[in-house]
Design a protein around this motif. Sequence first.
Motif, PDB file in Angstrom:
ATOM      1  N   ARG A 118       0.818  -1.219   0.000  1.00 53.29           N
ATOM      2  CA  ARG A 118       0.000   0.000   0.000  1.00 53.29           C
ATOM      3  C   ARG A 118       0.850   1.267   0.000  1.00 53.29           C
ATOM      4  N   ARG A 119       2.144   1.138   0.259  1.00 52.04           N
ATOM      5  CA  ARG A 119       3.022   2.313   0.221  1.00 52.04           C
ATOM      6  C   ARG A 119       3.593   2.570  -1.174  1.00 52.04           C
ATOM      7  N   SER A 120       3.211   1.735  -2.160  1.00 45.66           N
ATOM      8  CA  SER A 120       3.812   1.845  -3.487  1.00 45.66           C
ATOM      9  C   SER A 120       3.575   3.208  -4.115  1.00 45.66           C
ATOM     10  N   THR A 121       2.366   3.757  -3.971  1.00 48.44           N
ATOM     11  CA  THR A 121       2.086   5.062  -4.573  1.00 48.44           C
ATOM     12  C   THR A 121       2.984   6.136  -3.980  1.00 48.44           C
ATOM     13  N   ALA A 122       3.112   6.125  -2.658  1.00 52.60           N
ATOM     14  CA  ALA A 122       3.974   7.112  -2.005  1.00 52.60           C
ATOM     15  C   ALA A 122       5.424   6.943  -2.441  1.00 52.60           C
ATOM     16  N   MET A 123       5.896   5.691  -2.488  1.00 48.10           N
ATOM     17  CA  MET A 123       7.289   5.448  -2.840  1.00 48.10           C
ATOM     18  C   MET A 123       7.573   5.802  -4.303  1.00 48.10           C
ATOM     19  N   LEU A 124       6.605   5.541  -5.185  1.00 49.72           N
ATOM     20  CA  LEU A 124       6.804   5.898  -6.588  1.00 49.72           C
ATOM     21  C   LEU A 124       6.861   7.404  -6.781  1.00 49.72           C
ATOM     22  N   ASN A 125       6.064   8.151  -6.023  1.00 51.40           N
ATOM     23  CA  ASN A 125       6.135   9.608  -6.118  1.00 51.40           C
ATOM     24  C   ASN A 125       7.484  10.123  -5.641  1.00 51.40           C
ATOM     25  N   ILE A 126       8.018   9.533  -4.566  1.00 51.78           N
ATOM     26  CA  ILE A 126       9.342   9.926  -4.086  1.00 51.78           C
ATOM     27  C   ILE A 126      10.405   9.583  -5.127  1.00 51.78           C
ATOM     28  N   LEU A 127      10.321   8.368  -5.698  1.00 57.37           N
ATOM     29  CA  LEU A 127      11.296   7.948  -6.707  1.00 57.37           C
ATOM     30  C   LEU A 127      11.282   8.899  -7.897  1.00 57.37           C
ATOM     31  N   ASN A 128      10.095   9.182  -8.434  1.00 54.47           N
ATOM     32  CA  ASN A 128      10.004  10.028  -9.621  1.00 54.47           C
ATOM     33  C   ASN A 128      10.286  11.493  -9.323  1.00 54.47           C
ATOM     34  N   ALA A 129      10.126  11.914  -8.075  1.00 57.70           N
ATOM     35  CA  ALA A 129      10.522  13.276  -7.721  1.00 57.70           C
ATOM     36  C   ALA A 129      12.017  13.464  -7.902  1.00 57.70           C
ATOM     37  N   HIS A 130      12.792  12.414  -7.668  1.00 58.71           N
ATOM     38  CA  HIS A 130      14.240  12.524  -7.848  1.00 58.71           C
ATOM     39  C   HIS A 130      14.610  12.651  -9.325  1.00 58.71           C
ATOM     40  N   PHE A 131      13.753  12.163 -10.231  1.00 58.18           N
ATOM     41  CA  PHE A 131      13.965  12.428 -11.653  1.00 58.18           C
ATOM     42  C   PHE A 131      13.937  13.933 -11.898  1.00 58.18           C
ATOM     43  N   GLY A 132      12.970  14.607 -11.261  1.00 57.73           N
ATOM     44  CA  GLY A 132      12.884  16.058 -11.400  1.00 57.73           C
ATOM     45  C   GLY A 132      14.095  16.762 -10.824  1.00 57.73           C
ATOM     46  N   VAL A 133      14.629  16.245  -9.724  1.00 59.25           N
ATOM     47  CA  VAL A 133      15.837  16.837  -9.145  1.00 59.25           C
ATOM     48  C   VAL A 133      16.976  16.791 -10.169  1.00 59.25           C
ATOM     49  N   GLY A 134      17.123  15.647 -10.834  1.00 57.36           N
ATOM     50  CA  GLY A 134      18.161  15.530 -11.858  1.00 57.36           C
ATOM     51  C   GLY A 134      17.912  16.446 -13.042  1.00 57.36           C
ATOM     52  N   ALA A 135      16.627  16.583 -13.443  1.00 54.92           N
ATOM     53  CA  ALA A 135      16.296  17.436 -14.578  1.00 54.92           C
ATOM     54  C   ALA A 135      16.591  18.901 -14.288  1.00 54.92           C
ATOM     55  N   ILE A 136      16.553  19.287 -13.024  1.00 52.80           N
ATOM     56  CA  ILE A 136      16.910  20.654 -12.635  1.00 52.80           C
ATOM     57  C   ILE A 136      18.426  20.815 -12.555  1.00 52.80           C
ATOM     58  N   LEU A 137      19.106  19.813 -11.995  1.00 53.92           N
ATOM     59  CA  LEU A 137      20.550  19.915 -11.798  1.00 53.92           C
ATOM     60  C   LEU A 137      21.336  19.821 -13.107  1.00 53.92           C
ATOM     61  N   GLY A 138      20.849  19.007 -14.070  1.00 53.11           N
ATOM     62  CA  GLY A 138      21.586  18.818 -15.318  1.00 53.11           C
ATOM     63  C   GLY A 138      21.835  20.121 -16.061  1.00 53.11           C
ATOM     64  N   PRO A 139      20.775  20.871 -16.412  1.00 52.74           N
ATOM     65  CA  PRO A 139      21.004  22.149 -17.093  1.00 52.74           C
ATOM     66  C   PRO A 139      21.803  23.140 -16.253  1.00 52.74           C
ATOM     67  N   ALA A 140      21.599  23.110 -14.923  1.00 50.91           N
ATOM     68  CA  ALA A 140      22.363  24.025 -14.065  1.00 50.91           C
ATOM     69  C   ALA A 140      23.860  23.724 -14.159  1.00 50.91           C
ATOM     70  N   TRP A 241       8.978  23.347 -13.908  1.00 53.31           N
ATOM     71  CA  TRP A 241       9.651  22.064 -13.671  1.00 53.31           C
ATOM     72  C   TRP A 241       9.911  21.852 -12.182  1.00 53.31           C
ATOM     73  N   LEU A 242      10.246  22.921 -11.477  1.00 55.43           N
ATOM     74  CA  LEU A 242      10.464  22.812 -10.034  1.00 55.43           C
ATOM     75  C   LEU A 242       9.184  22.375  -9.330  1.00 55.43           C
ATOM     76  N   MET A 243       8.043  22.934  -9.725  1.00 46.76           N
ATOM     77  CA  MET A 243       6.778  22.573  -9.094  1.00 46.76           C
ATOM     78  C   MET A 243       6.407  21.126  -9.363  1.00 46.76           C
ATOM     79  N   MET A 244       6.820  20.591 -10.503  1.00 44.90           N
ATOM     80  CA  MET A 244       6.590  19.164 -10.761  1.00 44.90           C
ATOM     81  C   MET A 244       7.325  18.312  -9.739  1.00 44.90           C
ATOM     82  N   THR A 245       8.540  18.693  -9.437  1.00 42.22           N
ATOM     83  CA  THR A 245       9.320  17.948  -8.439  1.00 42.22           C
ATOM     84  C   THR A 245       8.727  18.106  -7.049  1.00 42.22           C
ATOM     85  N   VAL A 246       8.393  19.334  -6.688  1.00 46.48           N
ATOM     86  CA  VAL A 246       7.802  19.594  -5.375  1.00 46.48           C
ATOM     87  C   VAL A 246       6.485  18.839  -5.224  1.00 46.48           C
ATOM     88  N   GLY A 247       5.675  18.824  -6.290  1.00 41.85           N
ATOM     89  CA  GLY A 247       4.379  18.161  -6.231  1.00 41.85           C
ATOM     90  C   GLY A 247       4.496  16.693  -5.893  1.00 41.85           C
TER      91      GLY A 247
END
Length: 376
Positions: A118-140, A241-247
């Motif tokens: 039952r924690r899969s939804t929460a864990m998947l959101n955390i996992l995919n949020a880190h994709f957004g972290v990378g998408a912000i850091l790469g261009p920076a 893009w930042l709000m996608m990660t925060v969300g």
Amino acid sequence: MVASCVGFVLIGALQALYGPSIPAFREEFGLSPSAAGLGLSAHFVGGVAGVLLFDRLFGRIGNRRILGSSYALMAVGAAGFAAAPNWPAALAAALLAGLGFGGIDYGLNQLFAVGFGRRSTAMLNILNAHFGVGAILGPALIGAVGSAHYPAVFVGFALANLPLLLCLRGVRDRAPQPGGAAPESGGRPLGRSLGSVLAVFVTLYVLHVGIEAGVGGWEPTHLETVGYGAGVAATATSVYWLMMTVGRFLVAPLALRFSARSIIAVSCTGMTACLLLAAVPGLAPYAYAGVGLFIAPIFPTGLPWLHRAAPSARRAGAVVIAASMAGGVAAGPALGKAIEWSGVRTVPLLLCGVSALCLAATLWMIRATRPVPVSG
């Protein structure tokens, strides 16, 4: 789990590195803008192929080998892209890196979707949020060192993949059965055929990724067209893009209390409303930030819902992940053609119409995945 999140930071960074490096590609290889854009296209083509290939191997050669091979392919592809002597070789390397990207994207999403109950939804959101972290850091990172030094950035990225190979001992060699999460249908037959449910899930994923890519690609142009400066437009797009990660981080605790179907229904409703508000010039930058916040949970939250609604369809996850990548590839030409007919000012209204279709698909799936009443 930590290594998996780092892996998603890396695949997010890889996808985001191509765009800021385009000026250097063009100068080094003498490319037109469209030819330079083929680097990201090759990456996406490899990504789709990686999802489909590793889905065929899933359960046959073991999850550790799948993930290990994916990290290795991404590292070799990134290093090859940095060292390519000509543009065809660079495209081949981008394709190879994309192959590893697709394997990691599919493999980790699949394991997180079925491995945490039952924690899969929460864990998947955390996992995919880190994709957004990378998408912000790469261009920076490209911005900090300069696009001319993109080979060093790609090599550094390739080396960062290698330590993750040492962190695979904690991955089960076979995926656990999704028995920890009760099916959304309550274990009874679905109200619609399995094929119809999968088709609508695929439609939702294609459309919402098209919106994600459409806002990211056309928000700056739309904002400049309605009177904002180039600097403001670029900043507003970064905020999107930042709000996608925060969300995704914000939804993780909510996913422990609310069902996946409820979260996606609210997300599609909010996304549609924000895109409608984005047609008002004075509200547009703030409305686009709202779009990023609301669209964020759809991709990671839909996967557990799909697995619970159709537990017998093992390859369903691969189909929707591959479809989401295809949606990102198709969104640019399709939206560009629509804008040619109607003008840049209609961008938010065009995307609002697509978002309304996402909402309709979600409401259909809520009805379709309800249990069929069983007569006494």
